[in-house]
Scaffold this motif. Structure first.
Motif, short mmCIF file in Angstrom:
data_model
loop_
_atom_site.label_atom_id
_atom_site.label_comp_id
_atom_site.label_asym_id
_atom_site.label_seq_id
_atom_site.Cartn_x
_atom_site.Cartn_y
_atom_site.Cartn_z
N LEU A 89 0.83 -1.19 0.00
CA LEU A 89 0.00 0.00 0.00
C LEU A 89 0.87 1.25 0.00
O LEU A 89 1.93 1.27 0.63
N ASP A 90 0.43 2.26 -0.70
CA ASP A 90 1.12 3.54 -0.74
C ASP A 90 0.44 4.49 0.25
O ASP A 90 -0.76 4.77 0.12
N PRO A 91 1.15 4.99 1.26
CA PRO A 91 0.52 5.90 2.24
C PRO A 91 -0.04 7.16 1.62
O PRO A 91 -0.88 7.82 2.24
N LYS A 92 0.40 7.51 0.42
CA LYS A 92 -0.09 8.73 -0.23
C LYS A 92 -1.40 8.49 -0.96
O LYS A 92 -2.06 9.45 -1.37
N GLU A 93 -1.78 7.24 -1.16
CA GLU A 93 -3.04 6.93 -1.80
C GLU A 93 -4.16 6.78 -0.77
O GLU A 93 -3.90 6.47 0.40
N LYS A 94 -5.36 7.01 -1.21
CA LYS A 94 -6.51 6.90 -0.31
C LYS A 94 -6.82 5.43 -0.03
O LYS A 94 -7.09 4.66 -0.94
N THR A 95 -6.74 5.09 1.25
CA THR A 95 -6.92 3.70 1.68
C THR A 95 -8.01 3.64 2.74
O THR A 95 -8.04 4.48 3.65
N THR A 96 -8.87 2.65 2.62
CA THR A 96 -9.95 2.45 3.59
C THR A 96 -9.80 1.08 4.23
O THR A 96 -9.76 0.07 3.53
N PHE A 97 -9.70 1.07 5.56
CA PHE A 97 -9.65 -0.17 6.33
C PHE A 97 -11.03 -0.42 6.90
O PHE A 97 -11.65 0.47 7.48
N PHE A 98 -11.50 -1.65 6.75
CA PHE A 98 -12.79 -2.04 7.31
C PHE A 98 -12.55 -3.17 8.29
O PHE A 98 -12.16 -4.28 7.90
N MET A 99 -12.76 -2.89 9.59
CA MET A 99 -12.51 -3.86 10.65
C MET A 99 -13.74 -3.93 11.55
O MET A 99 -14.48 -2.94 11.68
N LEU A 100 -13.95 -5.08 12.16
CA LEU A 100 -15.08 -5.21 13.08
C LEU A 100 -14.89 -4.34 14.31
O LEU A 100 -15.84 -3.78 14.86
N GLU A 101 -13.64 -4.23 14.78
CA GLU A 101 -13.34 -3.42 15.95
C GLU A 101 -11.92 -2.88 15.81
O GLU A 101 -11.00 -3.64 15.48
N VAL A 102 -11.75 -1.60 16.05
CA VAL A 102 -10.44 -0.95 15.92
C VAL A 102 -9.85 -0.79 17.31
O VAL A 102 -10.42 -0.12 18.18
N ALA A 103 -8.69 -1.41 17.52
CA ALA A 103 -8.01 -1.30 18.82
C ALA A 103 -7.50 0.12 19.04
O ALA A 103 -7.29 0.88 18.09
N ASP A 104 -7.31 0.47 20.29
CA ASP A 104 -6.91 1.84 20.62
C ASP A 104 -5.57 2.20 19.99
O ASP A 104 -5.42 3.28 19.41
N LYS A 105 -4.58 1.32 20.10
CA LYS A 105 -3.26 1.65 19.56
C LYS A 105 -3.26 1.65 18.03
O LYS A 105 -2.48 2.38 17.41
#
Length: 288
Positions: free
Chosen positions: A195-211
């Motif tokens: 993945l390129d950090p400069k590109e628009k990326t969407t993460f889909f997770m059931l639960e996002v941890a604090d860290k």
């Protein structure tokens, strides 16, 4: 380096007709929306690679979602995205008419013998500081969409993004081992996944941890979504869509062909997602 294509549903193969493609079809007939013909949906089976935290391919998984046929897919997705964006508008924009502007009770100059056009008030719309003609007033911009139609639009968008979607094993435990959240660690993980950090990326997770949330929040091109905040705009606006094995099972169960009926907490999730989207997209909520 070749540029990565966007997840736009206009360029996806799902929306292109093919004479050799004969998908499984089913017929839905919504009650409140009248279509010129019954709304037909198809089932598209997509194979997605599964990557480990180190970036190695450890297997494959399948995404089997409902999607609208090419001749109706654009209309369904367009109606859903317009509904989401329009419902975010507050509608609090307000201007003052000449009757509401303070002052202007005195006639600025005599009616005659000045050679100028007659003026009865300094608050006329023709003068600076005057009222506004036909300006915006508070109004309700919200519109409604059928629940099945909205679900079909989301599943169609996710299915159209399958070619730019990868599945990553749950990496929450890896970030929980860190002493404190680090953005550099998250960027390094993204590069291992291609993945390129400069590109628009969407993460889909059931639960996002604090860290995980704290490590990724400084990346301006990244979106973290959960089932409560899942929305059509962030799916279509992303260049890459990242899922976890748990979210793949969630999508297949919620938006797949085998789903029938309505879940009891669906209304709560949709209301919560709209509220969360309103809080996160503050710029979209500005009075227009």
């Amino acid at each position: 380096m070749a540029s990565t294509s966007s997840l736009s549903f206009f360029t996806s193969s799902i929306f292109l007709t093919s004479s050799s493609h004969k998908p499984f079809s089913a017929t839905l007939t919504p009650n409140s929306v009248k279509f010129p013909k019954p709304l037909t949906v198809t089932s598209e089976l997509a194979t997605l690679p599964v990557l480990s935290f180190t970036g190695d391919k450890v297997g494959e998984t399948f995404l089997d979602l409902k999607s609208a046929l090419p001749d109706t897919a654009r209309a369904v997705v367009h109606r859903a995205i317009i509904t989401d964006l329009q419902n975010k508008r507050r509608g609090t924009a307000s201007t003052l008419t000449r009757a509401e502007v303070r002052g202007g009770g005195r006639k600025p100059y005599p009616q005659k013998k000045t050679g100028r056009a007659r003026q009865g008030s300094t608050r006329t719309p023709l003068r600076p500081g005057g009222g506004v003609v036909f300006g915006p007033k508070p109004r309700d911009w919200s519109i409604k969409i059928n629940r099945k139609e909205k679900r079909l639009a989301i599943s169609t968008a996710v299915a159209s993004a399958a070619e730019n979607t990868i599945v990553v094993e749950d990496f929450s435990d890896e970030f929980e081992k860190l002493e404190k959240p680090k953005t550099t660690e998250f960027i390094a993980a993204m590069k291992r996944w291609g993945l390129d950090p400069k590109e628009k990326t969407t993460f889909f997770m059931l639960e996002v941890a604090d860290k995980v949330k704290l490590s990724s929040r400084n990346i301006g091109t990244l979106k973290m979504l959960t089932p409560r905040t899942l929305n059509l705009f962030d799916i279509l606006n992303a260049d890459k869509l990242i899922l976890t094995p748990e979210t793949v099972d969630y999508l297949n169960g919620r938006y797949g062909v085998d789903f029938e009926g309505e879940s009891e907490d669906e209304d709560e999730e949709e209301e919560g997602g709209d509220a969360q989207g309103t809080m996160e997209d503050g710029s979209s909520d500005a009075a227009e």
